[in-house]
Enzyme design. Structure first.
Site, PDB file in Angstrom:
ATOM      1  N   GLU A 168      40.210  48.031  45.987  1.00  0.00           N
ATOM      2  CA  GLU A 168      39.557  49.252  45.508  1.00  0.00           C
ATOM      3  C   GLU A 168      38.197  49.491  46.177  1.00  0.00           C
ATOM      4  O   GLU A 168      37.577  50.553  45.987  1.00  0.00           O
ATOM      5  CB  GLU A 168      39.354  49.193  43.988  1.00  0.00           C
ATOM      6  CG  GLU A 168      40.613  49.416  43.171  1.00  0.00           C
ATOM      7  CD  GLU A 168      41.599  48.253  43.228  1.00  0.00           C
ATOM      8  OE1 GLU A 168      41.150  47.091  43.300  1.00  0.00           O
ATOM      9  OE2 GLU A 168      42.820  48.508  43.219  1.00  0.00           O
ATOM     10  N   VAL A 220      38.735  37.203  48.416  1.00  0.00           N
ATOM     11  CA  VAL A 220      40.195  37.183  48.384  1.00  0.00           C
ATOM     12  C   VAL A 220      40.626  35.753  48.708  1.00  0.00           C
ATOM     13  O   VAL A 220      40.214  35.185  49.720  1.00  0.00           O
ATOM     14  CB  VAL A 220      40.806  38.181  49.392  1.00  0.00           C
ATOM     15  CG1 VAL A 220      42.292  38.365  49.096  1.00  0.00           C
ATOM     16  CG2 VAL A 220      40.097  39.519  49.328  1.00  0.00           C
ATOM     17  N   ILE A 221      41.397  35.184  47.804  1.00  0.00           N
ATOM     18  CA  ILE A 221      41.840  33.790  47.975  1.00  0.00           C
ATOM     19  C   ILE A 221      43.360  33.769  48.053  1.00  0.00           C
ATOM     20  O   ILE A 221      44.043  34.342  47.198  1.00  0.00           O
ATOM     21  CB  ILE A 221      41.298  32.911  46.825  1.00  0.00           C
ATOM     22  CG1 ILE A 221      39.757  32.975  46.841  1.00  0.00           C
ATOM     23  CG2 ILE A 221      41.780  31.459  46.981  1.00  0.00           C
ATOM     24  CD1 ILE A 221      39.065  32.303  45.694  1.00  0.00           C
ATOM     25  N   ALA A 242      50.511  32.414  46.830  1.00  0.00           N
ATOM     26  CA  ALA A 242      51.811  31.985  47.371  1.00  0.00           C
ATOM     27  C   ALA A 242      52.558  33.107  48.077  1.00  0.00           C
ATOM     28  O   ALA A 242      53.586  32.863  48.709  1.00  0.00           O
ATOM     29  CB  ALA A 242      52.652  31.441  46.221  1.00  0.00           C
ATOM     30  N   HIS A 266      50.527  38.905  49.564  1.00  0.00           N
ATOM     31  CA  HIS A 266      49.596  39.856  48.945  1.00  0.00           C
ATOM     32  C   HIS A 266      48.199  39.769  49.577  1.00  0.00           C
ATOM     33  O   HIS A 266      47.562  40.792  49.865  1.00  0.00           O
ATOM     34  CB  HIS A 266      49.510  39.539  47.443  1.00  0.00           C
ATOM     35  CG  HIS A 266      48.749  40.539  46.644  1.00  0.00           C
ATOM     36  ND1 HIS A 266      49.184  41.823  46.433  1.00  0.00           N
ATOM     37  CD2 HIS A 266      47.570  40.446  45.990  1.00  0.00           C
ATOM     38  CE1 HIS A 266      48.324  42.471  45.687  1.00  0.00           C
ATOM     39  NE2 HIS A 266      47.324  41.666  45.411  1.00  0.00           N
TER      40      HIS A 266
HETATM   41  N1  INI Z   1      41.641  41.139  44.761  1.00  0.00           N
HETATM   42  C1  INI Z   1      40.575  40.406  45.172  1.00  0.00           C
HETATM   43  O1  INI Z   1      39.465  40.942  45.261  1.00  0.00           O
HETATM   44  N2  INI Z   1      40.724  39.101  45.471  1.00  0.00           N
HETATM   45  C2  INI Z   1      41.944  38.462  45.395  1.00  0.00           C
HETATM   46  O2  INI Z   1      42.007  37.239  45.685  1.00  0.00           O
HETATM   47  C3  INI Z   1      43.072  39.209  44.980  1.00  0.00           C
HETATM   48  N3  INI Z   1      44.365  38.583  44.874  1.00  0.00           N
HETATM   49  O3  INI Z   1      44.504  37.418  45.261  1.00  0.00           O
HETATM   50  O4  INI Z   1      45.324  39.170  44.416  1.00  0.00           O
HETATM   51  C4  INI Z   1      42.884  40.579  44.655  1.00  0.00           C
HETATM   52  N4  INI Z   1      43.910  41.340  44.247  1.00  0.00           N
HETATM   53  C5  INI Z   1      43.724  42.550  43.506  1.00  0.00           C
HETATM   54  C6  INI Z   1      43.607  43.774  44.381  1.00  0.00           C
HETATM   55  O5  INI Z   1      42.368  43.799  45.066  1.00  0.00           O
HETATM   56  C7  INI Z   1      43.695  45.034  43.533  1.00  0.00           C
HETATM   57  O6  INI Z   1      42.651  45.062  42.601  1.00  0.00           O
HETATM   58  C8  INI Z   1      45.031  45.119  42.781  1.00  0.00           C
HETATM   59  O7  INI Z   1      46.127  44.995  43.668  1.00  0.00           O
HETATM   60  C9  INI Z   1      45.151  46.469  42.025  1.00  0.00           C
HETATM   61  O8  INI Z   1      45.098  47.573  42.916  1.00  0.00           O
END
Ligand code: INI
Length: 156
Positions: free
Chosen positions: A61, A84-85, A88, A91
């Site tokens: 976002e 962002v980590i 599995a 994504h």
């Molecule tokens: N968003 C992150 O900021 N860090 C993450 O590690 C992460 N993982 O791992 O899923 C993550 N996912 C959420 C993504 O940014 C959105 O908020 C979500 O997909 C809704 O649109």
């Protein structure tokens, strides 16, 4: 050293209006990045009332909110912060790529320096190391890079 005219940005944030956009996902990490960036900007002259923090759900976002902030014309620079980590599934790659691509596009479309403080890590340990421990604080680095770029653009 090179004996030519050289332009460099001074790390002086006095009078600048700065927005920080931070993802809530992995907030235990991101809060440290935000703290580092705010502390850095404040110690380099930016008044606290000239900084605005916008929280978003996750890194995905960050671009759309950054776009609106950039287009508002209210800010001299923006710092984006997130973590962002890898899990599995693939994504991770989508979230990282979209965030990086979107933020770069906003920066170019608006001629606006945006510090890119998005950690993209394989493990939580790697993130901790980059959020104020062994490997420094990437929030500080992103704030510093944004500031230097603002001051460079003012001179060229
Ligand atoms: N968003 C992150 O900021 N860090 C993450 O590690 C992460 N993982 O791992 O899923 C993550 N996912 C959420 C993504 O940014 C959105 O908020 C979500 O997909 C809704 O649109």
């Amino acid at each position: 050293m090179y004996h030519i005219k050289t332009v460099e940005g001074q790390l002086d944030s006095k009078g600048l209006k700065i927005a920080l956009v931070a993802g809530r996902f992995n907030d235990i990490i991101v809060d440290r990045l935000v703290g580092g960036a705010v502390d850095y900007l404040h110690r380099h002259g930016c008044e606290k009332e000239n900084m605005t923090l916008i929280k978003v759900p996750g890194a995905f976002e960050i671009p759309v909110v950054t776009k609106k902030l950039a287009e508002s014309g209210k800010y001299d620079g923006i710092v984006v912060l997130g973590a962002v980590i890898r899990g599995a599934t693939p994504h991770f790659d989508y979230v990282c790529n979209e965030c990086a691509k979107g933020v770069a596009q906003v920066s170019m479309d608006n001629d606006l320096p945006i510090g890119f403080g998005l950690l993209t890590c394989d493990t939580i340990d790697q993130a901790v190391e980059r959020a104020g421990s062994k490997a420094g604080n990437k929030g500080v680095e992103a704030a510093s890079a944004m500031l230097e770029t603002v001051r460079v653009l003012q001179q060229i």
